[in-house]
Design a protein around this motif. Structure first.
Motif, PDB file in Angstrom:
ATOM      1  N   MET A   1       0.822  -1.230  -0.150  1.00  0.00           N
ATOM      2  CA  MET A   1       0.058  -0.030   0.057  1.00  0.00           C
ATOM      3  C   MET A   1       0.869   1.272  -0.092  1.00  0.00           C
ATOM      4  N   ARG A   2       0.466   2.297  -0.735  1.00  0.00           N
ATOM      5  CA  ARG A   2       1.318   3.418  -0.746  1.00  0.00           C
ATOM      6  C   ARG A   2       1.092   4.344   0.422  1.00  0.00           C
ATOM      7  N   ARG A   3       1.965   5.214   0.734  1.00  0.00           N
ATOM      8  CA  ARG A   3       2.104   6.009   1.932  1.00  0.00           C
ATOM      9  C   ARG A   3       1.453   7.451   1.331  1.00  0.00           C
ATOM     10  N   ARG A   4       0.454   7.820   2.087  1.00  0.00           N
ATOM     11  CA  ARG A   4      -0.116   9.279   2.014  1.00  0.00           C
ATOM     12  C   ARG A   4       1.045  10.392   1.919  1.00  0.00           C
ATOM     13  N   LEU A   5       1.004  11.221   0.962  1.00  0.00           N
ATOM     14  CA  LEU A   5       2.012  12.336   0.983  1.00  0.00           C
ATOM     15  C   LEU A   5       1.442  13.695   1.857  1.00  0.00           C
ATOM     16  N   ILE A   6      -0.213  13.868   1.612  1.00  0.00           N
ATOM     17  CA  ILE A   6      -0.447  14.733   2.555  1.00  0.00           C
ATOM     18  C   ILE A   6      -1.703  14.364   3.175  1.00  0.00           C
ATOM     19  N   PRO A   7      -2.171  14.769   4.325  1.00  0.00           N
ATOM     20  CA  PRO A   7      -3.469  14.617   4.992  1.00  0.00           C
ATOM     21  C   PRO A   7      -4.696  14.577   3.989  1.00  0.00           C
ATOM     22  N   PRO A   8      -5.686  13.630   4.140  1.00  0.00           N
ATOM     23  CA  PRO A   8      -6.823  13.342   3.212  1.00  0.00           C
ATOM     24  C   PRO A   8      -7.605  14.820   3.244  1.00  0.00           C
ATOM     25  N   ARG A   9      -7.797  15.575   4.113  1.00  0.00           N
ATOM     26  CA  ARG A   9      -8.464  16.617   4.111  1.00  0.00           C
ATOM     27  C   ARG A   9      -7.657  17.722   3.450  1.00  0.00           C
ATOM     28  N   GLU A  10      -6.488  17.940   3.739  1.00  0.00           N
ATOM     29  CA  GLU A  10      -5.580  19.098   3.243  1.00  0.00           C
ATOM     30  C   GLU A  10      -5.430  18.486   1.473  1.00  0.00           C
ATOM     31  N   ASP A  11      -5.452  17.435   1.128  1.00  0.00           N
ATOM     32  CA  ASP A  11      -5.529  16.823  -0.152  1.00  0.00           C
ATOM     33  C   ASP A  11      -6.994  17.216  -0.826  1.00  0.00           C
ATOM     34  N   ALA A  12      -8.026  17.109  -0.246  1.00  0.00           N
ATOM     35  CA  ALA A  12      -9.438  17.665  -0.654  1.00  0.00           C
ATOM     36  C   ALA A  12      -9.361  19.227  -0.978  1.00  0.00           C
ATOM     37  N   VAL A  13      -8.814  19.857   0.258  1.00  0.00           N
ATOM     38  CA  VAL A  13      -8.866  21.460  -0.185  1.00  0.00           C
ATOM     39  C   VAL A  13      -8.060  21.831  -1.434  1.00  0.00           C
ATOM     40  N   CYS A  14      -6.882  21.241  -1.576  1.00  0.00           N
ATOM     41  CA  CYS A  14      -5.881  21.517  -2.696  1.00  0.00           C
ATOM     42  C   CYS A  14      -6.619  21.088  -3.962  1.00  0.00           C
ATOM     43  N   HIS A  15      -7.476  20.140  -4.188  1.00  0.00           N
ATOM     44  CA  HIS A  15      -8.115  19.626  -5.315  1.00  0.00           C
ATOM     45  C   HIS A  15      -9.273  20.555  -5.651  1.00  0.00           C
ATOM     46  N   VAL A  16      -9.932  20.821  -4.671  1.00  0.00           N
ATOM     47  CA  VAL A  16     -11.318  21.607  -4.584  1.00  0.00           C
ATOM     48  C   VAL A  16     -11.132  23.074  -4.903  1.00  0.00           C
ATOM     49  N   SER A  17     -10.158  23.615  -4.480  1.00  0.00           N
ATOM     50  CA  SER A  17      -9.346  24.854  -4.425  1.00  0.00           C
ATOM     51  C   SER A  17      -9.064  25.186  -5.997  1.00  0.00           C
ATOM     52  N   ALA A  18      -8.356  23.967  -6.676  1.00  0.00           N
ATOM     53  CA  ALA A  18      -7.983  24.237  -8.020  1.00  0.00           C
ATOM     54  C   ALA A  18      -8.920  23.811  -9.058  1.00  0.00           C
ATOM     55  N   GLY A  19     -10.013  22.980  -8.454  1.00  0.00           N
ATOM     56  CA  GLY A  19     -11.225  22.696  -9.552  1.00  0.00           C
ATOM     57  C   GLY A  19     -10.470  21.821 -10.160  1.00  0.00           C
ATOM     58  N   VAL A  42      -5.294   3.157  -9.448  1.00  0.00           N
ATOM     59  CA  VAL A  42      -4.228   3.180  -8.379  1.00  0.00           C
ATOM     60  C   VAL A  42      -4.910   2.724  -7.237  1.00  0.00           C
ATOM     61  N   PRO A  43      -4.171   2.227  -6.030  1.00  0.00           N
ATOM     62  CA  PRO A  43      -4.899   1.773  -4.936  1.00  0.00           C
ATOM     63  C   PRO A  43      -5.249   3.052  -4.116  1.00  0.00           C
ATOM     64  N   PHE A  44      -6.276   3.119  -3.153  1.00  0.00           N
ATOM     65  CA  PHE A  44      -6.254   4.086  -2.438  1.00  0.00           C
ATOM     66  C   PHE A  44      -6.776   3.396  -0.693  1.00  0.00           C
ATOM     67  N   GLN A  45      -6.143   4.221   0.148  1.00  0.00           N
ATOM     68  CA  GLN A  45      -6.362   3.715   1.428  1.00  0.00           C
ATOM     69  C   GLN A  45      -7.520   4.160   2.151  1.00  0.00           C
ATOM     70  N   LYS A  46      -8.076   3.500   3.014  1.00  0.00           N
ATOM     71  CA  LYS A  46      -9.158   3.976   3.830  1.00  0.00           C
ATOM     72  C   LYS A  46      -9.175   5.420   4.400  1.00  0.00           C
ATOM     73  N   GLY A  47      -9.882   6.452   4.118  1.00  0.00           N
ATOM     74  CA  GLY A  47      -9.779   7.773   4.455  1.00  0.00           C
ATOM     75  C   GLY A  47      -9.056   8.606   3.373  1.00  0.00           C
ATOM     76  N   ASP A  48      -8.831   8.007   2.401  1.00  0.00           N
ATOM     77  CA  ASP A  48      -8.117   9.022   1.217  1.00  0.00           C
ATOM     78  C   ASP A  48      -9.120   9.979   0.681  1.00  0.00           C
ATOM     79  N   PHE A  49      -8.968  11.099   0.307  1.00  0.00           N
ATOM     80  CA  PHE A  49      -9.804  11.785  -0.538  1.00  0.00           C
ATOM     81  C   PHE A  49      -9.824  11.387  -1.754  1.00  0.00           C
ATOM     82  N   LEU A  50     -10.901  11.274  -2.483  1.00  0.00           N
ATOM     83  CA  LEU A  50     -11.033  10.642  -3.828  1.00  0.00           C
ATOM     84  C   LEU A  50     -11.599  11.566  -4.820  1.00  0.00           C
TER      85      LEU A  50
END
Length: 167
Positions: A1-19, A42-50
């Motif tokens: 399983m891959r390691r998260r580079l940034i926390p899921p909420r922060e990942d969500a904010v980044c993608h939402v803000s960039a549209g 790709v694989p996603f971990q429980k809790g990952d932003f999709l």
């Protein structure tokens, strides 16, 4: 399983803000009844932003008006929810190339959970992995109460009314 580079909420904010949609997801035609769906590459971990369920944020009143004039094929893209004590709707009926509008609903064993994130004072409907997801799996989630055949009538509050703090 891959390691998260940034926390899921922060990942969500980044993608939402960039549209923009997250890499690792693809659209596939399923069949004539379901139409298209979102599948992982790709694989996603429980809790990952999709992804974000993107569209036009409208009031309850505007949502009701659109329900009266829209064809049934467009009404299925209207996602109603409660945020800060008010009823809102994301109208994703216009094809804009984003993936979120294509997520399918199942009654159980869903791969994702919808959460409402408050980003700069506005609600954003974001899907997070509710379990580990392998490449090739379809992204599905519980839409909540609806009359559409592929949606359920009873909804267990499993995160739809979840609010996180502002960005």
């Amino acid at each position: 399983m891959r390691r998260r580079l940034i926390p899921p909420r922060e990942d969500a904010v980044c993608h939402v803000s960039a549209g923009r949609d997250k890499l690792g997801l693809d659209i596939h035609y399923i069949n004539a009844f379901k139409g298209r769906g979102i599948f992982t590459t790709v694989p996603f971990q429980k809790g990952d932003f999709l992804l974000e369920y993107r569209g036009k944020l409208i009031t309850k009143e505007e949502c009701e008006r659109r329900h009266r004039v829209y064809h049934d094929s467009l009404k299925v893209f209207m996602f109603e929810f409660k945020f800060d004590g008010k009823l809102w709707c994301v109208d994703a009926s216009q094809e804009d190339g984003s993936l979120g509008r294509l997520g399918l609903m199942w009654l159980s064993l869903t791969s994702a959970k919808m959460k409402i994130l408050n980003i700069n004072g506005k609600p954003h409907l974001c899907l997070f992995a509710s379990r580990d997801i392998s490449p090739g799996e379809e992204i599905d989630y519980n839409y909540g109460d609806s009359d559409w055949l592929w949606r359920c009538k009873s909804f267990k509050n499993d995160g739809l009314d979840f609010h996180e703090g502002g960005a």
